[in-house]
Design an enzyme around this catalytic site. Sequence first.
Site, PDB file in Angstrom:
ATOM      1  N   ASN A  71      36.167  32.481  44.841  1.00 11.56           N
ATOM      2  CA  ASN A  71      37.572  32.896  44.921  1.00 11.56           C
ATOM      3  C   ASN A  71      37.727  33.722  46.191  1.00 11.56           C
ATOM      4  OD1 ASN A  71      40.098  34.009  44.634  1.00 11.56           O
ATOM      5  ND2 ASN A  71      39.620  35.184  42.767  1.00 11.56           N
ATOM      6  N   LYS A  76      40.373  34.925  47.364  1.00 11.69           N
ATOM      7  CA  LYS A  76      41.475  35.906  47.264  1.00 11.69           C
ATOM      8  C   LYS A  76      42.328  35.834  48.540  1.00 11.69           C
ATOM      9  CE  LYS A  76      38.692  38.476  44.042  1.00 11.69           C
ATOM     10  NZ  LYS A  76      38.359  39.751  43.424  1.00 11.69           N
ATOM     11  N   HIS A 104      43.916  35.626  36.615  1.00  8.53           N
ATOM     12  CA  HIS A 104      43.000  36.616  37.207  1.00  8.53           C
ATOM     13  C   HIS A 104      43.560  38.017  36.966  1.00  8.53           C
ATOM     14  CE1 HIS A 104      40.647  38.834  40.126  1.00  8.53           C
ATOM     15  NE2 HIS A 104      39.819  37.808  40.171  1.00  8.53           N
ATOM     16  N   GLU A 123      43.753  40.446  38.837  1.00  7.92           N
ATOM     17  CA  GLU A 123      44.589  40.931  39.950  1.00  7.92           C
ATOM     18  C   GLU A 123      46.009  40.402  39.828  1.00  7.92           C
ATOM     19  OE1 GLU A 123      41.950  39.776  43.122  1.00  7.92           O
ATOM     20  OE2 GLU A 123      40.519  41.304  42.458  1.00  7.92           O
ATOM     21  N   GLU A 142      35.699  38.218  33.454  1.00  4.74           N
ATOM     22  CA  GLU A 142      35.621  39.114  34.600  1.00  4.74           C
ATOM     23  C   GLU A 142      36.032  40.520  34.171  1.00  4.74           C
ATOM     24  OE1 GLU A 142      35.874  36.707  38.520  1.00  4.74           O
ATOM     25  OE2 GLU A 142      37.858  37.395  37.995  1.00  4.74           O
ATOM     26  N   GLY A 172      34.593  43.659  42.584  1.00  5.27           N
ATOM     27  CA  GLY A 172      34.601  44.291  43.900  1.00  5.27           C
ATOM     28  C   GLY A 172      34.024  45.692  43.920  1.00  5.27           C
ATOM     29  N   SER A 182      31.202  41.169  40.946  1.00  9.69           N
ATOM     30  CA  SER A 182      30.045  41.647  41.720  1.00  9.69           C
ATOM     31  C   SER A 182      28.809  40.761  41.576  1.00  9.69           C
ATOM     32  CB  SER A 182      29.731  43.106  41.358  1.00  9.69           C
ATOM     33  OG  SER A 182      30.822  43.950  41.701  1.00  9.69           O
TER      34      SER A 182
HETATM   35  P1  13P Z   1      33.792  40.091  43.392  1.00 13.15           P
HETATM   36  O1  13P Z   1      32.736  39.008  43.303  1.00 13.15           O
HETATM   37  O2  13P Z   1      34.182  40.400  44.808  1.00 13.15           O
HETATM   38  O3  13P Z   1      33.448  41.283  42.564  1.00 13.15           O
HETATM   39  O4  13P Z   1      35.130  39.451  42.744  1.00 13.15           O
HETATM   40  C1  13P Z   1      35.062  38.847  41.503  1.00 13.15           C
HETATM   41  C2  13P Z   1      36.332  38.142  41.263  1.00 13.15           C
HETATM   42  O5  13P Z   1      37.364  38.744  41.029  1.00 13.15           O
HETATM   43  C3  13P Z   1      36.322  36.666  41.345  1.00 13.15           C
HETATM   44  O6  13P Z   1      37.508  36.116  40.864  1.00 13.15           O
END
Ligand code: 13P
Length: 247
Positions: free
Chosen positions: A11, A13, A95, A97, A165, A171, A210
């Site tokens: 992803n 983002k 997601h 976010e 997640e 992150g 992560s």
């Molecule tokens: P990270 O791997 O950067 O922690 O992000 C995970 C994520 O949100 C994937 O959709």
Amino acid sequence: MPAPTPLIAGNWKMNGLVASLDEARGVAAGLSGVTARVALCPPATLVERMSRALAGTAVLVGGQDCDARESGAYTGDVAAEMLFDAGATMVILGHSERRAGHGETDAVVADKVRAALRAGLEPIVCVGETLDERRAGQALAIVTEQVRGSLPPELAGHAFSVAYEPVWAIGTGLTPTIAEIEEVHQAIRTALMGAFGGEGGGVPILYGGSVKPTNAAEILHAAEVGGALVGGASLKAADFLGIIRAA
Ligand code: 13P
């Protein structure tokens, strides 16, 4: 039931310009001998170009979100059919976010899943608890409720996956223990079988948050972990390939 083929999805983002397609090509070039399914989900602006760049390779391309509606006067939104038209075959939905930053409820996510299915896209539906919810001992209840509310019955008979997640692991460099991951994945499996019967036993449950080349093998070999949804470490081909090769 045989374990489903693992899915390792990246992803990107809100990262990636045309020059970043070299990383996607690098992923495709490094896949010999890999049996896992591999997908990259760039920002909407790159879906078509990435699809062209990866045509004929084993890497699938996905979107990161879609609107629940088919078309119309919705400035700035992207319909599922548009992603499909641009070459996507998958889409990440729900997601955290988007749940947190765009007010997406389970019902909204379920409508987006329906839209994805209408367009022929394979949904990756995300669930996960916040740190406060985990500390309050609510992780399993929250995630189970999200699975029940975000996965409409129309998914029966279609390919899809669920991504666990934990919001606090995204992150941050923090990850749950393997036992914590297994506990939540087992709860998701139970919820999937409750909703879809035996078919729910074959749905890949990805872990995200992560994931790095250094922790991928341990996470990917945990019970009920059927792949990974990778953020930051999917932006560089070498890192992403390190995770893919651990599957
Ligand atoms: P990270 O791997 O950067 O922690 O992000 C995970 C994520 O949100 C994937 O959709």
